[in-house]
Scaffold this motif. Structure first.
Motif, PDB file in Angstrom:
ATOM      1  N   MET A  26      37.358  38.310  29.817  1.00 37.05           N
ATOM      2  CA  MET A  26      38.475  38.127  30.738  1.00 37.05           C
ATOM      3  C   MET A  26      38.227  38.799  32.085  1.00 37.05           C
ATOM      4  O   MET A  26      38.734  38.341  33.105  1.00 37.05           O
ATOM      5  CB  MET A  26      39.770  38.654  30.112  1.00 37.05           C
ATOM      6  N   ALA A  27      37.426  39.857  32.097  1.00 34.20           N
ATOM      7  CA  ALA A  27      37.100  40.523  33.365  1.00 34.20           C
ATOM      8  C   ALA A  27      36.146  39.679  34.201  1.00 34.20           C
ATOM      9  O   ALA A  27      35.928  39.975  35.371  1.00 34.20           O
ATOM     10  CB  ALA A  27      36.495  41.899  33.100  1.00 34.20           C
ATOM     11  N   ILE A  28      35.596  38.644  33.621  1.00 35.61           N
ATOM     12  CA  ILE A  28      34.816  37.667  34.388  1.00 35.61           C
ATOM     13  C   ILE A  28      35.683  36.463  34.723  1.00 35.61           C
ATOM     14  O   ILE A  28      35.708  35.997  35.858  1.00 35.61           O
ATOM     15  CB  ILE A  28      33.553  37.248  33.609  1.00 35.61           C
ATOM     16  N   GLU A  29      36.421  35.975  33.735  1.00 39.29           N
ATOM     17  CA  GLU A  29      37.212  34.754  33.938  1.00 39.29           C
ATOM     18  C   GLU A  29      38.316  34.935  34.983  1.00 39.29           C
ATOM     19  O   GLU A  29      38.488  34.073  35.857  1.00 39.29           O
ATOM     20  CB  GLU A  29      37.822  34.307  32.606  1.00 39.29           C
ATOM     21  N   ILE A  30      39.046  36.029  34.921  1.00 38.08           N
ATOM     22  CA  ILE A  30      40.181  36.226  35.832  1.00 38.08           C
ATOM     23  C   ILE A  30      39.728  36.336  37.296  1.00 38.08           C
ATOM     24  O   ILE A  30      40.272  35.645  38.168  1.00 38.08           O
ATOM     25  CB  ILE A  30      41.039  37.438  35.402  1.00 38.08           C
ATOM     26  N   PRO A  31      38.731  37.160  37.634  1.00 38.33           N
ATOM     27  CA  PRO A  31      38.293  37.185  39.036  1.00 38.33           C
ATOM     28  C   PRO A  31      37.733  35.849  39.515  1.00 38.33           C
ATOM     29  O   PRO A  31      37.946  35.465  40.671  1.00 38.33           O
ATOM     30  CB  PRO A  31      37.201  38.266  39.058  1.00 38.33           C
ATOM     31  N   LEU A  32      37.021  35.130  38.628  1.00 37.73           N
ATOM     32  CA  LEU A  32      36.522  33.807  39.042  1.00 37.73           C
ATOM     33  C   LEU A  32      37.676  32.849  39.285  1.00 37.73           C
ATOM     34  O   LEU A  32      37.647  32.064  40.236  1.00 37.73           O
ATOM     35  CB  LEU A  32      35.555  33.242  38.010  1.00 37.73           C
ATOM     36  N   LEU A  33      38.684  32.910  38.436  1.00 36.27           N
ATOM     37  CA  LEU A  33      39.862  32.060  38.634  1.00 36.27           C
ATOM     38  C   LEU A  33      40.531  32.390  39.969  1.00 36.27           C
ATOM     39  O   LEU A  33      40.880  31.490  40.739  1.00 36.27           O
ATOM     40  CB  LEU A  33      40.839  32.264  37.477  1.00 36.27           C
ATOM     41  N   THR A 158      43.392  41.523  36.510  1.00 28.77           N
ATOM     42  CA  THR A 158      44.149  41.166  37.707  1.00 28.77           C
ATOM     43  C   THR A 158      44.477  42.413  38.530  1.00 28.77           C
ATOM     44  O   THR A 158      44.273  42.430  39.754  1.00 28.77           O
ATOM     45  CB  THR A 158      45.449  40.424  37.326  1.00 28.77           C
ATOM     46  N   LEU A 159      44.963  43.439  37.866  1.00 25.47           N
ATOM     47  CA  LEU A 159      45.307  44.679  38.577  1.00 25.47           C
ATOM     48  C   LEU A 159      44.068  45.331  39.193  1.00 25.47           C
ATOM     49  O   LEU A 159      44.109  45.791  40.342  1.00 25.47           O
ATOM     50  CB  LEU A 159      45.999  45.659  37.630  1.00 25.47           C
TER      51      LEU A 159
END
Length: 190
Positions: A26-33, A158-159
């Motif tokens: 998720m620390a990869i997916e969220i910033p890419l999103l 996100t944060l």
């Protein structure tokens, strides 16, 4: 051949592996999103394209993992290296491609997400195979730990992206995959 009662224990590294995998994914997916939302100029396009590409290519990576021995570690290095490269080079690449037509932007998004998502799909099934071979009753725990970490990481990524920036969160994800690789069972380890 070992009897089921004499199976090897998974060890204390199992919770760390699956927690790190959940956080790292998720620390990869969220910033890419978030990054591709700016690039595609619409959050709905970004969500649909990035999440679809992640699901499809991570699924292909999971399928590919069946061809690997459950103790290989090089996929972790592939993820860490690719995430670090993306953290450093993606902003300038997307800035250069900002003037492309929307169709080309969508294609570029899929092409950029595909390799990283493919490698992200590999470690979880490898980890499950390693746990199943050593301590099958811990497989549901591995799923639960990974699911918990994924939920926590959605908000946390996100944060952290807001406070540290996208690149720092991607580098943190690379470090989490490195941690998971260090905890991953070795061939013949008990």
């Amino acid at each position: 051949m070992r009897s089921p009662r004499r199976r090897r224990r998974c060890g204390g590294g199992c919770p760390v592996i699956f927690f790190a995998l959940g956080l790292g994914f998720m620390a990869i997916e969220i910033p890419l999103l978030q990054r591709f939302t700016l690039f595609l100029s619409h959050p709905i396009y970004a969500a649909a394209i990035v999440l679809s590409a992640f699901l499809v290519f991570a699924g292909l990576g999971a399928r590919y993992s069946a061809r690997l021995l459950p103790t290989v570690r090089w996929p972790f290095a592939a993820i860490a290296a690719t995430a670090a490269i993306y953290a450093l080079l993606l902003p300038s690449l997307l800035a250069e491609a900002m003037s492309l037509a929307q169709g080309w932007k969508i294609l570029l998004t899929v092409l950029l997400v595909a390799p990283l998502a493919f490698w992200l799909g590999v470690p979880f099934p490898l980890g499950l195979a390693a746990v199943a071979a050593r301590a099958a009753p811990l497989v549901p725990w591995a799923w639960g730990i990974n699911g918990f970490a994924s939920v926590v990481a959605t908000l946390l990524a996100t944060l952290l992206a807001i406070h540290w920036g996208y690149a720092a969160v991607m580098l943190l994800a690379a470090a989490l995959y490195g941690l998971a690789a260090l905890q991953f069972p070795r061939e013949g380890a008990s």
